[in-house]
Design an enzyme around this catalytic site. Structure first.
Site, PDB file in Angstrom:
ATOM      1  N   SER A 131       0.829  -1.199   0.000  1.00 52.89           N
ATOM      2  CA  SER A 131       0.000   0.000   0.000  1.00 52.89           C
ATOM      3  C   SER A 131       0.861   1.245   0.000  1.00 52.89           C
ATOM      4  O   SER A 131       0.348   2.351  -0.040  1.00 52.89           O
ATOM      5  CB  SER A 131      -0.950  -0.009   1.200  1.00 52.89           C
ATOM      6  OG  SER A 131      -0.290  -0.407   2.351  1.00 52.89           O
ATOM      7  N   HIS A 152      -4.320  -4.491  -4.399  1.00 54.36           N
ATOM      8  CA  HIS A 152      -4.387  -3.916  -3.054  1.00 54.36           C
ATOM      9  C   HIS A 152      -5.723  -4.237  -2.393  1.00 54.36           C
ATOM     10  O   HIS A 152      -6.742  -3.599  -2.670  1.00 54.36           O
ATOM     11  CB  HIS A 152      -4.147  -2.398  -3.119  1.00 54.36           C
ATOM     12  CG  HIS A 152      -4.054  -1.775  -1.773  1.00 54.36           C
ATOM     13  ND1 HIS A 152      -4.676  -0.612  -1.437  1.00 54.36           N
ATOM     14  CD2 HIS A 152      -3.411  -2.202  -0.662  1.00 54.36           C
ATOM     15  CE1 HIS A 152      -4.417  -0.337  -0.165  1.00 54.36           C
ATOM     16  NE2 HIS A 152      -3.646  -1.297   0.313  1.00 54.36           N
ATOM     17  N   GLU A 164      -7.922  -2.510  -5.234  1.00 52.16           N
ATOM     18  CA  GLU A 164      -7.338  -1.571  -6.184  1.00 52.16           C
ATOM     19  C   GLU A 164      -6.339  -2.350  -7.043  1.00 52.16           C
ATOM     20  O   GLU A 164      -5.396  -2.939  -6.513  1.00 52.16           O
ATOM     21  CB  GLU A 164      -6.635  -0.425  -5.454  1.00 52.16           C
ATOM     22  CG  GLU A 164      -7.615   0.505  -4.748  1.00 52.16           C
ATOM     23  CD  GLU A 164      -6.939   1.539  -3.851  1.00 52.16           C
ATOM     24  OE1 GLU A 164      -7.425   2.672  -3.801  1.00 52.16           O
ATOM     25  OE2 GLU A 164      -5.934   1.205  -3.181  1.00 52.16           O
ATOM     26  N   ASN A 202      -6.225   5.107   0.134  1.00 49.44           N
ATOM     27  CA  ASN A 202      -5.335   5.563   1.212  1.00 49.44           C
ATOM     28  C   ASN A 202      -4.962   7.028   1.069  1.00 49.44           C
ATOM     29  O   ASN A 202      -4.665   7.703   2.062  1.00 49.44           O
ATOM     30  CB  ASN A 202      -4.083   4.696   1.274  1.00 49.44           C
ATOM     31  CG  ASN A 202      -4.392   3.322   1.842  1.00 49.44           C
ATOM     32  OD1 ASN A 202      -5.472   3.103   2.390  1.00 49.44           O
ATOM     33  ND2 ASN A 202      -3.455   2.401   1.720  1.00 49.44           N
TER      34      ASN A 202
HETATM   35  N1  CAA Z   1     -11.764 -11.823   9.144  1.00 50.10           N
HETATM   36  C1  CAA Z   1     -12.788 -12.452   8.527  1.00 50.10           C
HETATM   37  N2  CAA Z   1     -14.056 -12.078   8.660  1.00 50.10           N
HETATM   38  C2  CAA Z   1     -14.320 -11.052   9.483  1.00 50.10           C
HETATM   39  C3  CAA Z   1     -13.320 -10.347  10.176  1.00 50.10           C
HETATM   40  C4  CAA Z   1     -11.992 -10.773   9.976  1.00 50.10           C
HETATM   41  N3  CAA Z   1     -10.948 -10.187  10.571  1.00 50.10           N
HETATM   42  N4  CAA Z   1     -13.895  -9.357  10.897  1.00 50.10           N
HETATM   43  C5  CAA Z   1     -15.206  -9.434  10.673  1.00 50.10           C
HETATM   44  N5  CAA Z   1     -15.475 -10.454   9.828  1.00 50.10           N
HETATM   45  C6  CAA Z   1     -16.770 -10.854   9.287  1.00 50.10           C
HETATM   46  C7  CAA Z   1     -17.676 -11.399  10.352  1.00 50.10           C
HETATM   47  O1  CAA Z   1     -17.466 -12.779  10.540  1.00 50.10           O
HETATM   48  C8  CAA Z   1     -19.020 -11.095   9.768  1.00 50.10           C
HETATM   49  O2  CAA Z   1     -19.303 -12.063   8.777  1.00 50.10           O
HETATM   50  P1  CAA Z   1     -20.794 -12.501   8.395  1.00 50.10           P
HETATM   51  O3  CAA Z   1     -21.471 -11.263   7.897  1.00 50.10           O
HETATM   52  O4  CAA Z   1     -20.629 -13.562   7.353  1.00 50.10           O
HETATM   53  O5  CAA Z   1     -21.418 -13.011   9.647  1.00 50.10           O
HETATM   54  C9  CAA Z   1     -18.824  -9.758   9.067  1.00 50.10           C
HETATM   55  O6  CAA Z   1     -17.440  -9.674   8.819  1.00 50.10           O
HETATM   56  C10 CAA Z   1     -19.270  -8.580   9.895  1.00 50.10           C
HETATM   57  O7  CAA Z   1     -18.546  -8.650  11.131  1.00 50.10           O
HETATM   58  P2  CAA Z   1     -19.156  -8.307  12.553  1.00 50.10           P
HETATM   59  O8  CAA Z   1     -20.651  -8.451  12.520  1.00 50.10           O
HETATM   60  O9  CAA Z   1     -18.412  -9.030  13.607  1.00 50.10           O
HETATM   61  O10 CAA Z   1     -18.718  -6.831  12.792  1.00 50.10           O
HETATM   62  P3  CAA Z   1     -19.111  -5.476  12.122  1.00 50.10           P
HETATM   63  O11 CAA Z   1     -20.473  -5.469  11.559  1.00 50.10           O
HETATM   64  O12 CAA Z   1     -18.714  -4.512  13.161  1.00 50.10           O
HETATM   65  O13 CAA Z   1     -18.113  -5.364  10.870  1.00 50.10           O
HETATM   66  C11 CAA Z   1     -16.077  -4.697   9.880  1.00 50.10           C
HETATM   67  C12 CAA Z   1     -16.722  -5.464  11.016  1.00 50.10           C
HETATM   68  C13 CAA Z   1     -16.520  -5.314   8.553  1.00 50.10           C
HETATM   69  C14 CAA Z   1     -14.581  -4.882  10.054  1.00 50.10           C
HETATM   70  C15 CAA Z   1     -16.526  -3.207   9.938  1.00 50.10           C
HETATM   71  O14 CAA Z   1     -16.261  -2.704  11.208  1.00 50.10           O
HETATM   72  C16 CAA Z   1     -15.839  -2.330   8.900  1.00 50.10           C
HETATM   73  O15 CAA Z   1     -16.220  -2.299   7.745  1.00 50.10           O
HETATM   74  N6  CAA Z   1     -14.801  -1.583   9.354  1.00 50.10           N
HETATM   75  C17 CAA Z   1     -14.039  -0.692   8.457  1.00 50.10           C
HETATM   76  C18 CAA Z   1     -12.959  -1.485   7.802  1.00 50.10           C
HETATM   77  C19 CAA Z   1     -12.159  -0.654   6.838  1.00 50.10           C
HETATM   78  O16 CAA Z   1     -12.431   0.503   6.564  1.00 50.10           O
HETATM   79  N7  CAA Z   1     -11.120  -1.285   6.275  1.00 50.10           N
HETATM   80  C20 CAA Z   1     -10.208  -0.601   5.377  1.00 50.10           C
HETATM   81  C21 CAA Z   1      -8.975  -0.191   6.135  1.00 50.10           C
HETATM   82  S1  CAA Z   1      -7.778   0.589   5.089  1.00 50.10           S
HETATM   83  C22 CAA Z   1      -6.892  -0.671   4.434  1.00 50.10           C
HETATM   84  O17 CAA Z   1      -7.053  -1.815   4.723  1.00 50.10           O
HETATM   85  C23 CAA Z   1      -5.934  -0.279   3.362  1.00 50.10           C
HETATM   86  C24 CAA Z   1      -4.524  -0.272   3.724  1.00 50.10           C
HETATM   87  O18 CAA Z   1      -3.682  -0.228   2.828  1.00 50.10           O
HETATM   88  C25 CAA Z   1      -4.082  -0.254   5.102  1.00 50.10           C
END
Ligand code: CAA
Length: 293
Positions: A131, A152, A164, A202
């Site tokens: 990233s 990505h 991406e 990002n």
């Molecule tokens: N691994 C696998 N599955 C996961 C998981 C993980 N670490 N965390 C959550 N899940 C799954 C759950 O099992 C659940 O699955 P089902 O729908 O099949 O039951 C689903 O995701 C929803 O999880 P939860 O109900 O436990 O929790 P939630 O509704 O609070 O969602 C989340 C969790 C999807 C992480 C949500 O909080 C979210 O979208 N957060 C923002 C994440 C984000 O913005 N990510 C981008 C970061 S930037 C990046 O990654 C780029 C970089 O270069 C750094």
């Protein structure tokens, strides 16, 4: 086609065996994504303990799906059966694509790409999840820059739909199209992006996360900011919760890259972010970051 329906990407080469290099959060999630979609996956890590860590994460995630009734035991065993761990990179000799997700360190990645170029069969695609590093440089470390591309994924990889797809000036159009077809096949949505700092997401997300840390440094509590953004502004996570998911080391590397590229004074990494990384408080993966787990 101009003015018509978008044309779905097509596979220009066969992809059935996928290699994953790395054993961290992203690599584990990506290995699961491919195995879940029916691909044979060879994942490579530096020790058996690290390989076991990947399988533990995948096992736990699949158990959750079984408990929710979304998967049966047979389905779980089939997914696990498609995953093969290896400590030797030579195990990647016959994969059709390698998705690399090792640490964000140009020297480490350059060494790896030289090795992958030697080990992987001719035509195999080398995709990086970096990233923050220039993908062009990784291509230059190989004799096949036309087959080097960015894929990505976002964290958590099994959940986040966006990928991406980052082409350099050297990436072949057929490789780009094949990777986009592969994304569609594993249920992801690909967006095209050139090899620029921060790509799309990002470039917009990290100045916001960095500003949140600076806002906290100016005296507002972490929980107050998280709650305001999450509960009132409708984001799925507050900025500090998200930083802890992404990892403060990864976030710092991205922020440094953006600062170096755009020279915006406001992009200078927040001091507290630097300090947490220096203290080894990297977020969820170490049990402590902005929050404690
Ligand atoms: N691994 C696998 N599955 C996961 C998981 C993980 N670490 N965390 C959550 N899940 C799954 C759950 O099992 C659940 O699955 P089902 O729908 O099949 O039951 C689903 O995701 C929803 O999880 P939860 O109900 O436990 O929790 P939630 O509704 O609070 O969602 C989340 C969790 C999807 C992480 C949500 O909080 C979210 O979208 N957060 C923002 C994440 C984000 O913005 N990510 C981008 C970061 S930037 C990046 O990654 C780029 C970089 O270069 C750094």
């Amino acid at each position: 086609a101009a003015g018509g329906e978008p044309v779905a990407p097509e596979f220009k080469q066969d992809i059935s065996r996928v290699g994953v290099v790395g054993t961290g959060t992203m690599a584990s999630g990506i290995a699961l994504v491919f195995a879940q979609s029916g691909y044979d996956v060879v994942f490579v890590g530096r020790s058996q303990a690290k390989l076991d860590g990947v399988l533990a994460y995948i096992g736990k995630t699949l158990d959750r799906s079984v408990a929710k009734g979304k998967l049966d035991e047979g389905g779980k065993d089939a997914i696990l059966g498609r995953l093969t761990g290896a400590v030797e990179r030579e195990a990647l000799g016959d994969v059709d694509i390698v998705v690399e997700a090792i640490a964000e360190d140009l020297d480490l990645k350059t060494e790896l790409y030289r090795d992958l170029d030697r080990i992987c069969k001719p035509g195999a695609i080398l995709a990086t999840t970096t990233s923050s590093l220039p993908i062009t440089k990784l291509g230059e470390a190989t004799s096949r820059p036309e087959a080097v591309i960015g894929m990505h994924f976002f964290n958590p990889a099994p959940v986040m739909k966006l990928v991406e797809v980052v082409t350099t000036n050297d990436t072949a159009a057929d490789v780009d199209e094949t990777v986009k077809a592969l994304c569609a096949n594993v249920g992801k949505v690909a967006v095209s992006c050139g090899d620029r700092a921060g790509f799309i997401v990002n470039c917009l997300l990290f100045p916001y996360l960095n500003d949140a840390v600076k806002l906290h440094e100016s005296g507002i509590e972490i929980d107050t900011i998280d709650a305001a953004i999450k509960e009132q502004a409708g984001f799925p996570m507050g900025p500090f919760e998200l930083l802890d998911v992404v990892g403060n080391d990864v976030s710092l590397a991205i922020q440094k890259e953006l600062y170096g590229e755009f020279k915006e004074p406001g992009f200078a990494p927040a001091e507290l972010l630097e300090k947490l990384v220096a203290d080894g408080k990297l977020g969820r993966k170490t049990g402590e970051g902005f929050h404690t787990y």
